[in-house]
Design a protein around this motif. Structure first.
Motif, PDB file in Angstrom:
ATOM      1  N   VAL A  95      57.999  49.164  34.580  1.00 58.28           N
ATOM      2  CA  VAL A  95      58.062  48.610  35.521  1.00 58.28           C
ATOM      3  C   VAL A  95      56.740  48.726  36.271  1.00 58.28           C
ATOM      4  CG1 VAL A  95      59.098  48.278  38.240  1.00 58.28           C
ATOM      5  CG2 VAL A  95      60.436  47.995  35.850  1.00 58.28           C
ATOM      6  N   GLY A  96      56.569  50.092  36.775  1.00 60.49           N
ATOM      7  CA  GLY A  96      55.738  50.881  37.493  1.00 60.49           C
ATOM      8  C   GLY A  96      54.145  50.301  37.045  1.00 60.49           C
ATOM      9  N   ILE A  97      53.629  50.381  35.582  1.00 63.22           N
ATOM     10  CA  ILE A  97      52.925  50.886  34.926  1.00 63.22           C
ATOM     11  C   ILE A  97      51.633  49.179  35.713  1.00 63.22           C
ATOM     12  CG2 ILE A  97      53.348  49.099  32.389  1.00 63.22           C
ATOM     13  CD1 ILE A  97      50.963  52.720  33.739  1.00 63.22           C
ATOM     14  N   ASP A  98      52.538  47.948  35.918  1.00 67.04           N
ATOM     15  CA  ASP A  98      52.361  46.244  36.358  1.00 67.04           C
ATOM     16  C   ASP A  98      50.908  47.108  37.237  1.00 67.04           C
ATOM     17  OD1 ASP A  98      54.659  46.279  34.588  1.00 67.04           O
ATOM     18  OD2 ASP A  98      55.477  44.733  35.862  1.00 67.04           O
ATOM     19  N   TYR A  99      51.009  47.683  38.297  1.00 67.41           N
ATOM     20  CA  TYR A  99      50.535  48.563  40.042  1.00 67.41           C
ATOM     21  C   TYR A  99      49.086  48.277  38.562  1.00 67.41           C
ATOM     22  CZ  TYR A  99      55.228  48.278  41.842  1.00 67.41           C
ATOM     23  OH  TYR A  99      56.145  47.589  42.157  1.00 67.41           O
ATOM     24  N   SER A 100      49.286  49.759  37.704  1.00 70.40           N
ATOM     25  CA  SER A 100      47.785  50.201  37.577  1.00 70.40           C
ATOM     26  C   SER A 100      47.177  48.501  36.774  1.00 70.40           C
ATOM     27  CB  SER A 100      47.970  51.055  36.266  1.00 70.40           C
ATOM     28  OG  SER A 100      48.267  52.539  37.536  1.00 70.40           O
ATOM     29  N   ILE A 101      47.490  48.335  35.997  1.00 67.53           N
ATOM     30  CA  ILE A 101      47.530  46.640  35.231  1.00 67.53           C
ATOM     31  C   ILE A 101      46.759  45.419  35.947  1.00 67.53           C
ATOM     32  CG2 ILE A 101      47.660  44.879  33.598  1.00 67.53           C
ATOM     33  CD1 ILE A 101      50.111  47.021  32.365  1.00 67.53           C
ATOM     34  N   TYR A 102      47.644  45.542  36.741  1.00 68.61           N
ATOM     35  CA  TYR A 102      47.098  44.407  38.304  1.00 68.61           C
ATOM     36  C   TYR A 102      46.035  44.730  38.887  1.00 68.61           C
ATOM     37  CZ  TYR A 102      51.082  40.848  38.480  1.00 68.61           C
ATOM     38  OH  TYR A 102      51.873  40.086  37.655  1.00 68.61           O
ATOM     39  N   MET A 103      45.777  46.115  38.837  1.00 66.66           N
ATOM     40  CA  MET A 103      44.686  47.010  39.298  1.00 66.66           C
ATOM     41  C   MET A 103      43.387  46.768  38.469  1.00 66.66           C
ATOM     42  SD  MET A 103      42.984  47.726  42.513  1.00 66.66           S
ATOM     43  CE  MET A 103      44.233  48.069  43.568  1.00 66.66           C
ATOM     44  N   MET A 104      43.488  47.405  37.691  1.00 69.37           N
ATOM     45  CA  MET A 104      42.251  47.316  36.597  1.00 69.37           C
ATOM     46  C   MET A 104      41.703  46.102  36.283  1.00 69.37           C
ATOM     47  SD  MET A 104      42.820  48.988  33.148  1.00 69.37           S
ATOM     48  CE  MET A 104      43.568  47.772  32.478  1.00 69.37           C
ATOM     49  N   ASP A 105      42.715  45.151  36.460  1.00 66.72           N
ATOM     50  CA  ASP A 105      42.570  43.880  36.045  1.00 66.72           C
ATOM     51  C   ASP A 105      41.656  43.228  37.159  1.00 66.72           C
ATOM     52  OD1 ASP A 105      42.583  41.654  33.964  1.00 66.72           O
ATOM     53  OD2 ASP A 105      43.342  40.232  35.476  1.00 66.72           O
ATOM     54  N   ARG A 106      41.823  43.572  38.746  1.00 61.75           N
ATOM     55  CA  ARG A 106      41.359  42.990  39.708  1.00 61.75           C
ATOM     56  C   ARG A 106      40.043  43.142  39.559  1.00 61.75           C
ATOM     57  NH1 ARG A 106      41.132  38.295  42.758  1.00 61.75           N
ATOM     58  NH2 ARG A 106      41.485  38.816  44.587  1.00 61.75           N
ATOM     59  N   ILE A 107      39.908  44.007  39.675  1.00 53.67           N
ATOM     60  CA  ILE A 107      38.481  45.276  39.587  1.00 53.67           C
ATOM     61  C   ILE A 107      37.598  44.649  38.303  1.00 53.67           C
ATOM     62  CG2 ILE A 107      36.999  47.623  38.864  1.00 53.67           C
ATOM     63  CD1 ILE A 107      39.736  49.573  40.278  1.00 53.67           C
ATOM     64  N   ARG A 108      37.782  44.214  37.617  1.00 55.02           N
ATOM     65  CA  ARG A 108      37.090  43.692  36.331  1.00 55.02           C
ATOM     66  C   ARG A 108      36.350  42.384  36.795  1.00 55.02           C
ATOM     67  NH1 ARG A 108      38.522  41.492  31.209  1.00 55.02           N
ATOM     68  NH2 ARG A 108      37.547  41.588  29.471  1.00 55.02           N
ATOM     69  N   GLU A 109      37.815  41.677  37.647  1.00 57.57           N
ATOM     70  CA  GLU A 109      37.454  40.681  38.238  1.00 57.57           C
ATOM     71  C   GLU A 109      36.341  40.853  39.005  1.00 57.57           C
ATOM     72  OE1 GLU A 109      39.516  36.470  39.617  1.00 57.57           O
ATOM     73  OE2 GLU A 109      40.444  38.329  38.161  1.00 57.57           O
ATOM     74  N   GLN A 110      36.485  40.950  40.065  1.00 51.76           N
ATOM     75  CA  GLN A 110      35.354  41.493  41.758  1.00 51.76           C
ATOM     76  C   GLN A 110      34.086  42.070  40.570  1.00 51.76           C
ATOM     77  OE1 GLN A 110      37.180  39.200  42.554  1.00 51.76           O
ATOM     78  NE2 GLN A 110      36.966  40.535  44.896  1.00 51.76           N
TER      79      GLN A 110
ATOM     80  N   PRO B 188      33.821  53.060  32.885  1.00 48.12           N
ATOM     81  CA  PRO B 188      33.882  51.927  31.566  1.00 48.12           C
ATOM     82  C   PRO B 188      33.446  51.097  31.845  1.00 48.12           C
ATOM     83  CG  PRO B 188      36.360  52.634  33.190  1.00 48.12           C
ATOM     84  CD  PRO B 188      34.987  53.561  33.915  1.00 48.12           C
ATOM     85  N   LYS B 189      32.768  50.839  30.211  1.00 45.08           N
ATOM     86  CA  LYS B 189      32.520  49.891  29.250  1.00 45.08           C
ATOM     87  C   LYS B 189      33.022  48.684  30.232  1.00 45.08           C
ATOM     88  CE  LYS B 189      29.189  51.217  26.467  1.00 45.08           C
ATOM     89  NZ  LYS B 189      29.321  51.654  24.336  1.00 45.08           N
ATOM     90  N   PHE B 190      34.494  48.627  29.857  1.00 44.21           N
ATOM     91  CA  PHE B 190      35.476  47.073  29.598  1.00 44.21           C
ATOM     92  C   PHE B 190      35.499  47.173  31.099  1.00 44.21           C
ATOM     93  CE2 PHE B 190      38.769  50.518  30.694  1.00 44.21           C
ATOM     94  CZ  PHE B 190      39.783  49.480  31.698  1.00 44.21           C
ATOM     95  N   VAL B 191      34.495  47.547  32.290  1.00 43.12           N
ATOM     96  CA  VAL B 191      35.604  47.404  33.363  1.00 43.12           C
ATOM     97  C   VAL B 191      33.680  47.249  34.140  1.00 43.12           C
ATOM     98  CG1 VAL B 191      35.815  47.905  36.104  1.00 43.12           C
ATOM     99  CG2 VAL B 191      37.196  48.114  34.374  1.00 43.12           C
ATOM    100  N   ASP B 192      32.508  47.769  33.373  1.00 43.75           N
ATOM    101  CA  ASP B 192      31.485  48.037  34.329  1.00 43.75           C
ATOM    102  C   ASP B 192      30.485  46.835  33.923  1.00 43.75           C
ATOM    103  OD1 ASP B 192      29.708  49.350  35.962  1.00 43.75           O
ATOM    104  OD2 ASP B 192      28.358  50.540  34.415  1.00 43.75           O
TER     105      ASP B 192
END
Length: 789
Positions: free
Chosen positions: A680-695, A771-775
């Motif tokens: 359940v808790g890892i959802d938060y990190s997934i949402y945050m990582m995906d949002r940073i990538r999008e922004q 990380p490349k997948f974000v940057d």
């Protein structure tokens, strides 16, 4: 870009082609599941708690009908003044014994007390015959002082009664009754027992009740409290929605999602033919709260999209495109954590894993798809700007801390991880205190357990079973000598209050046949002599099967009983280790003799503890591995998977540290809580990582992308964390079942730690290591984000 992302994009295109058709299908399915709910039952089955493949439980199943098991009611009668050797006390013990023997589900052959027909005094007559009779005959006139004094001496002379059934200070006597296992009516048995206590207590006597059936009965006793908690939980969650959104859409849409999700979940349990266990209700509550948190994320993003678009359907579609992929990944993570609980051998957790993982997966349809579709067909809300919640300050503060000194954040979290690792090593396997952690220490059950264990040398039983290849093998002197040596070895443990076994019976009868001369309290050297002693003892009793509590009818299998004061993890570990030590040193010395572990309360609890440890050791690495692989495949990046692994490691290590500090042990109840908390808790990190990538794609600057993600998704994470905690917090304050309160508190701690990982660790790591997948991301002609190059 990966095929996975294109697959999700194709789903996004298909979903919005026929929104009303899909919503109608969801409605039909909801009505179908709702029709199944009336058949749903709530009860506990003792067998569901036992790891059936464990050798201790296999032994327990073999001997429970002959020698007894762990499903035992223990009733203590304490004289406030004087001892139990008075006419009033003996009469009370006798009446209570008969009443306990009449309780539903009691095995009448496995009841024992000072006044029960199976507990007898044995002596040698002037003619040389061994005879026996019950210690107390209720039809006799009142006993004189001389007769009471004589009875006291007779009891003290019998180690099978003095200690196990009558306390050393003679102020308390025990009644023990085995229950037949299966779908017992624990509630009815418990209610009748409580009525007995109420009717007999007072007038100079205290009556205590403990044992597994009593514990389960207390769980049923608080069933109505569960409905109160449900009502207060619903009120709190609605209040949170009103406070945060202050709009009809913000309140009603997430509630619709959680209502549909709950109906599907309960319907699935009913379709499987499973029962809801009163002790496992925290997890269904958590799944419902998780469904609401996903709904809140969607509505939050919907309002954000409305500020950029005039058409409501376009805002709903943009919301779906942004959140469906990370949301699905989060739901799958939840479901993985739940499903992997089935890896263990405990039926209760296996059932929980099956229905809870399916329930969690249904959130994809009932919330992640249905809520955006519902928003797409609803009229555009009149007010498109959300109320500025005070929680926005959390995201702003996180953005300020992370962007100003990301390296310092990583160092601080690394130190916390190391300190947590030290404290996590203090976590105990099994229970860390006497009584039961399911109830509070001052609860009637634990008060009763403490009183019994403090007063008696030991009321928790360990069964060690000896077997010979041939019939009547237990008559062999070398076999009896080996069992006597095993008893002596086990009694070296200062926690053992006493023992009962066939060697003791043979020695006692041998002494009786020699004018009670102590020097004859020994094992004879001849098989026939031993057989004669056992026959003489059986012949002395008018009740068939006088020796069956010691040895089976073929005289091939014997049961040794050892009495302990508690079943704490350390006590059990030492007991099993001591037994295994003797077995290892003596295996094979006596031809045809084998020793098997272990039955009774201690043996069964040992099996449960070992199963919980093995499950925990297997499930957590598997949860970590599956989530790591899912994230890596989803983002096409090893670094993304490692970053999620690090977030899980941080939250889980500090969770174990919390357990070590608060003395919450690893057992069959806490293992599923931990596994669920990770998923359940890892959802938060997934949402945050995906949002940073999008922004990052929108803003160009990585620092600004992190700031924007924290101020938007950070708010959503904070609020959804509050929502999850709100979904279980009432268990902490309202439940009289301590385990439910501890489980809710443990989950709340895990939610908070995972939120910290998402708000601090993930963005700080991204800023420091880029990380490349974000940057390095770009968007293709289909609107899909992927890495450049």
């Amino acid at each position: 870009m990966s095929k996975v992302t294109h697959f999700f994009h194709s789903i996004e295109l298909a979903v919005f082609r026929h929104p009303r058709t899909l919503l109608s299908a969801v409605l039909v399915a909801t009505l179908f599941f709702a029709a199944q709910i009336p058949a749903l039952k709530m009860y506990s089955d003792f067998a569901d708690l036992l790891p059936q493949s464990h050798p201790y439980i296999q032994l327990h199943n073999e001997i429970k009908d002959s020698f007894g098991g762990a499903n035992v009611i223990v009733v203590g009668i304490e004289a406030e003044e004087g001892t139990v050797f008075s006419n009033e006390a003996l009469k009370l013990i006798h009446e209570l014994t008969l009443a306990v023997d009449s309780l539903p589900g009691v095995n009448h052959d496995l009841v024992s007390s000072l006044t029960h027909r199976t507990v007898r005094k044995v002596w040698l007559t002037e003619m040389g015959n061994i005879v026996s009779e019950p210690y107390y005959e209720p039809l006799d006139p009142l006993l004189s002082d001389e007769q009471l004094a004589s009875l006291k001496k007779e009891v003290v002379a019998n180690p099978q009664v003095y200690g196990p059934l009558v306390s050393p200070d003679m102020k308390m006597a025990l009644i023990k009754a085995q229950l037949n296992e299966g779908q017992l009516d624990y509630e009815d048995t418990f209610n009748q027992l409580q009525e007995l206590r109420a009717s007999y207590e007072g007038q100079g006597f205290q009556i205590y009740a403990t044992g597994q059936p009593v514990l389960v009965g207390w769980a049923y006793h608080y069933k109505d409290q569960i409905y109160q908690i449900l009502a207060f939980t619903a009120l709190i969650m609605v209040s949170l929605l009103v406070w945060h959104f202050r709009s009809a859409y913000g309140v009603l849409v997430p509630l619709a999602g959680v209502l549909v999700s709950t109906i599907w979940g309960l319907g699935i349990i009913s379709l499987f033919g499973y029962n809801l266990d009163p002790l496992g209700l925290v997890i269904p509550f958590l799944i419902s709260a998780r469904a609401m948190s996903h709904g809140i994320q969607i509505v939050e993003r919907y309002y954000a999209e409305l500020s950029e678009r005039d058409v409501a359907s376009e805002a709903a579609r943009a919301t779906f495109e942004s959140l469906f992929r990370p949301g699905t990944l989060g739901v799958v993570s939840d479901a993985i954590g739940l499903l992997l609980i089935a890896v263990g051998s405990i039926p209760l957790n296996t059932k929980l894993a099956h229905y809870a993982s399916l329930w969690a997966m249904c959130i994809i349809i009932t919330v992640l798809i249905s809520v955006p579709l519902l928003l797409s067909i609803l009229p555009k809300p009149k007010r498109t700007q959300l109320h500025q919640s005070a929680l926005r300050a959390v995201g702003g503060a996180s953005a300020s801390i992370v962007s100003s000194s990301p390296k310092a954040v990583i160092v601080a979290l690394a130190i916390a991880l190391c300190v947590g690792g030290v404290f996590s090593s203090h976590v105990m396997i099994g229970e860390s205190e006497p009584g039961s952690p399911i109830l509070y220490r001052d609860h009637d059950y634990n008060v009763s357990s403490k009183k019994v264990n403090d007063t008696f040398p030991g009321s928790e039983e360990l069964y060690i079973v000896a077997e010979t290849v041939d019939k009547e093998g237990m008559k062999r002197p070398e076999v009896l000598a080996a069992l006597a040596d095993l008893e002596k070895h086990m009694l070296l443990d200062p926690e053992v209050g006493g023992a009962k076994g066939l060697p003791d019976l043979v020695k006692m009868v041998n002494r009786l046949l020699h004018n009670n001369d102590p020097k004859w309290q020994q094992i004879p050297k001849d098989n026939l002599y031993v057989g004669g002693l056992l026959f003489a003892y059986m012949a002395s009793s008018p009740i068939p099967g006088a020796t069956l509590e010691f040895v089976d009818s073929e005289e091939r299998v014997a049961n040794l009983v050892f009495y302990y004061k508690d079943h704490q993890g350390e006590t059990i570990r030492r007991a099993i280790h001591t037994a295994k030590q003797w077995i290892a040193e003596n295996e094979g010395k006596v031809e045809g003799l084998s020793i098997r572990l272990a039955g009774g309360t201690i043996g069964v609890t040992a099996a449960m503890n070992e199963a919980a440890f093995e499950t925990n050791k297997t499930v957590l690495p598997l949860v970590f591995l599956f989530i790591f692989l899912s994230v890596m495949v989803f983002y096409g990046s090893l670094h993304a998977g490692l970053l999620m692994f690090l977030a899980m490691l941080f939250a889980t290590t500090l969770t174990y540290a919390y357990m070590g500090i608060t003395e919450v042990g690893i057992n069959i109840n806490t293992v599923p809580i931990i596994a669920v908390g990770v998923g359940v808790g890892i959802d938060y990190s997934i949402y945050m990582m995906d949002r940073i990538r999008e922004q990052r794609l929108k803003m160009g600057s990585l620092t600004e992308a992190v700031r924007s993600a924290l101020s938007t998704t950070g708010l959503a994470i904070t609020f959804t964390a509050m929502t999850l905690i709100a979904g279980i917090v009432m268990w902490i304050f309202m439940s009289d079942l301590r385990f439910q309160a501890d489980a809710a508190l443990l989950l709340s701690v895990m939610v908070i730690l995972n939120a910290i990982a998402a708000l601090l660790l993930i963005p700080a790591w991204v800023l420091v290591f880029k990380p490349k997948f974000v940057d390095q991301v770009e968007v293709d002609e289909d609107g899909i984000i992927h890495q450049r190059g």
